[in-house]
Design a protein around this motif. Structure first.
Motif, PDB file in Angstrom:
ATOM      1  N   LEU A 110       3.245   5.972  -2.793  1.00 54.11           N
ATOM      2  CA  LEU A 110       4.456   6.676  -3.219  1.00 54.11           C
ATOM      3  C   LEU A 110       4.519   6.759  -4.744  1.00 54.11           C
ATOM      4  CD1 LEU A 110       7.291   5.450  -0.814  1.00 54.11           C
ATOM      5  CD2 LEU A 110       6.464   7.794  -1.121  1.00 54.11           C
ATOM      6  N   LEU A 111       4.072   5.706  -5.405  1.00 55.29           N
ATOM      7  CA  LEU A 111       4.059   5.710  -6.867  1.00 55.29           C
ATOM      8  C   LEU A 111       3.091   6.771  -7.384  1.00 55.29           C
ATOM      9  CD1 LEU A 111       4.890   4.507  -9.563  1.00 55.29           C
ATOM     10  CD2 LEU A 111       3.081   2.790  -9.297  1.00 55.29           C
ATOM     11  N   VAL A 112       1.950   6.891  -6.733  1.00 57.07           N
ATOM     12  CA  VAL A 112       0.987   7.920  -7.120  1.00 57.07           C
ATOM     13  C   VAL A 112       1.603   9.311  -6.952  1.00 57.07           C
ATOM     14  CG1 VAL A 112      -1.205   9.018  -6.521  1.00 57.07           C
ATOM     15  CG2 VAL A 112      -1.060   6.530  -6.621  1.00 57.07           C
ATOM     16  N   ALA A 113       2.278   9.530  -5.816  1.00 57.79           N
ATOM     17  CA  ALA A 113       2.925  10.822  -5.569  1.00 57.79           C
ATOM     18  C   ALA A 113       3.994  11.104  -6.617  1.00 57.79           C
ATOM     19  CB  ALA A 113       3.542  10.837  -4.167  1.00 57.79           C
ATOM     20  N   LEU A 114       4.750  10.075  -6.978  1.00 57.33           N
ATOM     21  CA  LEU A 114       5.797  10.228  -7.995  1.00 57.33           C
ATOM     22  C   LEU A 114       5.178  10.583  -9.354  1.00 57.33           C
ATOM     23  CD1 LEU A 114       8.833   7.876  -8.538  1.00 57.33           C
ATOM     24  CD2 LEU A 114       7.518   8.755 -10.456  1.00 57.33           C
ATOM     25  N   VAL A 115       4.106   9.889  -9.696  1.00 53.94           N
ATOM     26  CA  VAL A 115       3.431  10.155 -10.976  1.00 53.94           C
ATOM     27  C   VAL A 115       2.899  11.578 -11.001  1.00 53.94           C
ATOM     28  CG1 VAL A 115       1.407   9.577 -12.368  1.00 53.94           C
ATOM     29  CG2 VAL A 115       2.870   7.759 -11.473  1.00 53.94           C
ATOM     30  N   TRP A 116       2.270  11.994  -9.908  1.00 54.91           N
ATOM     31  CA  TRP A 116       1.765  13.361  -9.838  1.00 54.91           C
ATOM     32  C   TRP A 116       2.913  14.368  -9.935  1.00 54.91           C
ATOM     33  CZ3 TRP A 116      -2.009  12.180  -5.293  1.00 54.91           C
ATOM     34  CH2 TRP A 116      -3.256  11.785  -5.817  1.00 54.91           C
ATOM     35  N   GLY A 117       4.005  14.076  -9.249  1.00 53.46           N
ATOM     36  CA  GLY A 117       5.144  14.980  -9.299  1.00 53.46           C
ATOM     37  C   GLY A 117       5.711  15.103 -10.707  1.00 53.46           C
ATOM     38  N   SER A 118       5.695  14.012 -11.443  1.00 51.33           N
ATOM     39  CA  SER A 118       6.218  14.025 -12.814  1.00 51.33           C
ATOM     40  C   SER A 118       5.290  14.750 -13.779  1.00 51.33           C
ATOM     41  CB  SER A 118       6.437  12.587 -13.303  1.00 51.33           C
ATOM     42  OG  SER A 118       5.193  11.928 -13.499  1.00 51.33           O
ATOM     43  N   SER A 119       4.039  14.916 -13.386  1.00 56.39           N
ATOM     44  CA  SER A 119       3.058  15.521 -14.285  1.00 56.39           C
ATOM     45  C   SER A 119       3.398  16.968 -14.623  1.00 56.39           C
ATOM     46  CB  SER A 119       1.653  15.451 -13.666  1.00 56.39           C
ATOM     47  OG  SER A 119       1.586  16.243 -12.506  1.00 56.39           O
ATOM     48  N   TYR A 120       4.106  17.658 -13.738  1.00 54.71           N
ATOM     49  CA  TYR A 120       4.442  19.061 -13.991  1.00 54.71           C
ATOM     50  C   TYR A 120       5.382  19.181 -15.183  1.00 54.71           C
ATOM     51  CZ  TYR A 120       2.284  19.817  -9.493  1.00 54.71           C
ATOM     52  OH  TYR A 120       1.377  19.840  -8.473  1.00 54.71           O
ATOM     53  N   LEU A 121       6.381  18.337 -15.201  1.00 54.31           N
ATOM     54  CA  LEU A 121       7.333  18.376 -16.310  1.00 54.31           C
ATOM     55  C   LEU A 121       6.668  17.891 -17.598  1.00 54.31           C
ATOM     56  CD1 LEU A 121      10.181  18.956 -17.287  1.00 54.31           C
ATOM     57  CD2 LEU A 121      10.818  16.614 -16.642  1.00 54.31           C
ATOM     58  N   SER A 122       5.830  16.872 -17.485  1.00 57.53           N
ATOM     59  CA  SER A 122       5.117  16.372 -18.663  1.00 57.53           C
ATOM     60  C   SER A 122       4.214  17.447 -19.248  1.00 57.53           C
ATOM     61  CB  SER A 122       4.279  15.139 -18.292  1.00 57.53           C
ATOM     62  OG  SER A 122       5.090  14.052 -17.933  1.00 57.53           O
ATOM     63  N   THR A 130       0.828  -1.205   0.000  1.00 62.56           N
ATOM     64  CA  THR A 130       0.000   0.000   0.000  1.00 62.56           C
ATOM     65  C   THR A 130       0.865   1.258   0.000  1.00 62.56           C
ATOM     66  OG1 THR A 130      -1.738  -1.165   1.230  1.00 62.56           O
ATOM     67  CG2 THR A 130      -1.809   1.242   1.234  1.00 62.56           C
ATOM     68  N   ASP A 131       1.898   1.261   0.843  1.00 65.67           N
ATOM     69  CA  ASP A 131       2.810   2.408   0.881  1.00 65.67           C
ATOM     70  C   ASP A 131       3.482   2.616  -0.473  1.00 65.67           C
ATOM     71  OD1 ASP A 131       2.177   2.734   3.502  1.00 65.67           O
ATOM     72  OD2 ASP A 131       4.093   2.043   4.324  1.00 65.67           O
ATOM     73  N   ALA A 132       3.863   1.520  -1.104  1.00 66.88           N
ATOM     74  CA  ALA A 132       4.531   1.609  -2.404  1.00 66.88           C
ATOM     75  C   ALA A 132       3.596   2.206  -3.448  1.00 66.88           C
ATOM     76  CB  ALA A 132       5.004   0.221  -2.844  1.00 66.88           C
ATOM     77  N   VAL A 133       2.322   1.815  -3.403  1.00 67.90           N
ATOM     78  CA  VAL A 133       1.348   2.343  -4.362  1.00 67.90           C
ATOM     79  C   VAL A 133       1.154   3.841  -4.147  1.00 67.90           C
ATOM     80  CG1 VAL A 133      -1.098   2.322  -5.008  1.00 67.90           C
ATOM     81  CG2 VAL A 133       0.140   0.168  -4.700  1.00 67.90           C
TER      82      VAL A 133
END
Length: 349
Positions: A12-24, A7-10
């Protein structure tokens, strides 16, 4: 792998994806007009949401209230996304991810529903965030803030109002989060259709890289993030979900620097540190205040940063009736803006 770690990994993955959305989003707006980016992201997300709704239509019936509330929130979410997407197009992905985090401390100020006033320490944390914004917007010396930074600041204010509105419109009501998100994406698609018509030739001639960014923003930063977040919040505590999803601005900075080649000056680095510290501190104070006896808030769960421009970001993560502790039933109502969010040019939320 134990359920807790998975659950923690999921999350964190969501947070990472959201964080990457700015550059995308920044990359996509460099190739296409903002209105085209918003239309495509909304449209793809809407199609995906409609497919999900159709797949489970036999077990979840639509309600008029979901359409009414979702339509209104679709308009306010679109306003947020316009500001965020234009903002990230005119500033760095790192700055966008950090400044939008102000939503975390602004939202509780707008949500004073029948509870006691916020403690003075919360306003101290908010002041720390304001100082951080000052350092981020004038990182190369005293000068007029960049247009993008001003737009991101405006987006944070409007997003906080949007999140507070979500709380007011959904508290005490039985609404399906996927239905609500679907309506918002459909409304957003409709709103951006006319402005995007003139951009169709450019859109048709876009290369595979640009389309890849658009699809990533819509399906990963929005739909996947929404589903993964919904799955994970049922298996962990609201406070832990808030902590892990709150790492989004950290990922935004890390990805902006390592992948986007952006640089932070000494003052900007200090501003980034103060922003992250201030939002975490403010969030902890607000959470403790909300759980104190006699304190009532419409925002019954962790308040997460606004995916910069993603539709359906984590505008608001609420666990109806279960502000703290492990949730294990289907009464969870999560309303991240439209599922199209996930960072700029993408959400909500």
């Amino acid at each position: 792998m134990p359920v807790a770690r998975r659950t923690d990994a999921v999350l964190l993955l969501v947070a990472l994806v959201w964080g990457s959305s700015y550059l995308s989003a920044k990359t996509a707006t460099g190739a296409l007009p903002v209105t085209a980016v918003l239309f495509v992201r909304y449209a793809i997300s809407a199609l995906a949401c409609c497919a999900l709704v159709a797949f489970r239509r036999r077990t979840h019936r639509w309600k008029r209230e979901e359409v009414r509330v979702g339509s209104l929130l679709g308009v306010t979410q679109a306003a947020v996304l316009v500001l965020e997407t234009y903002g990230v197009a005119h500033t760095s992905a790192a700055n966008a991810g950090l400044i939008i985090s102000l939503t975390i401390v602004l939202t509780p100020m707008l949500d004073r529903a029948g509870g006691r006033g916020l403690p003075w320490t919360f306003f101290l944390a908010a002041g720390l965030c304001v100082l951080a914004v000052g350092l981020l917007t004038s990182s190369t010396g005293l000068h007029t803030p960049r247009l993008g930074d001003v737009l991101m600041l405006a987006a944070a204010v409007v997003r906080a109002g949007h999140v507070a509105l979500v709380g007011r419109l959904t508290t005490g009501r039985s609404v399906d989060p996927l239905h609500l998100t679907t309506v918002q994406t459909v409304v957003g698609s409709a709103l951006f259709t006319a402005p995007a018509i003139a951009c169709l030739p450019e859109l048709a001639h876009s290369n595979a890289t640009t389309w890849g960014q658009l699809i990533y923003l819509a399906l990963f930063c929005s739909v996947f993030a929404f589903l993964a977040q919904t799955w994970a919040i049922l298996r962990t505590s609201a406070s832990r979900a808030s902590l892990l999803l709150g790492t989004e601005p950290i990922w935004a900075v890390a990805i902006g620097i390592t992948v986007g080649g952006e640089r932070l000056t000494l003052w900007a680095t200090l501003g980034a540190m103060l922003m992250i510290a201030g939002t975490y501190w403010g969030q902890a104070i607000e959470r403790a205040h909300r759980s104190a006896p006699g304190s009532v808030s419409r925002l019954g769960g962790p308040q997460l940063p606004g995916d910069a421009v993603g539709i359906g970001h984590r505008d608001e993560l609420r666990v109806a009736g279960v502000p703290h502790g492990r949730t294990g039933h289907s009464e969870v109502v999560q309303v991240p803006g439209p599922v199209v969010q996930g960072g700029p040019a993408g959400d909500g939320e």
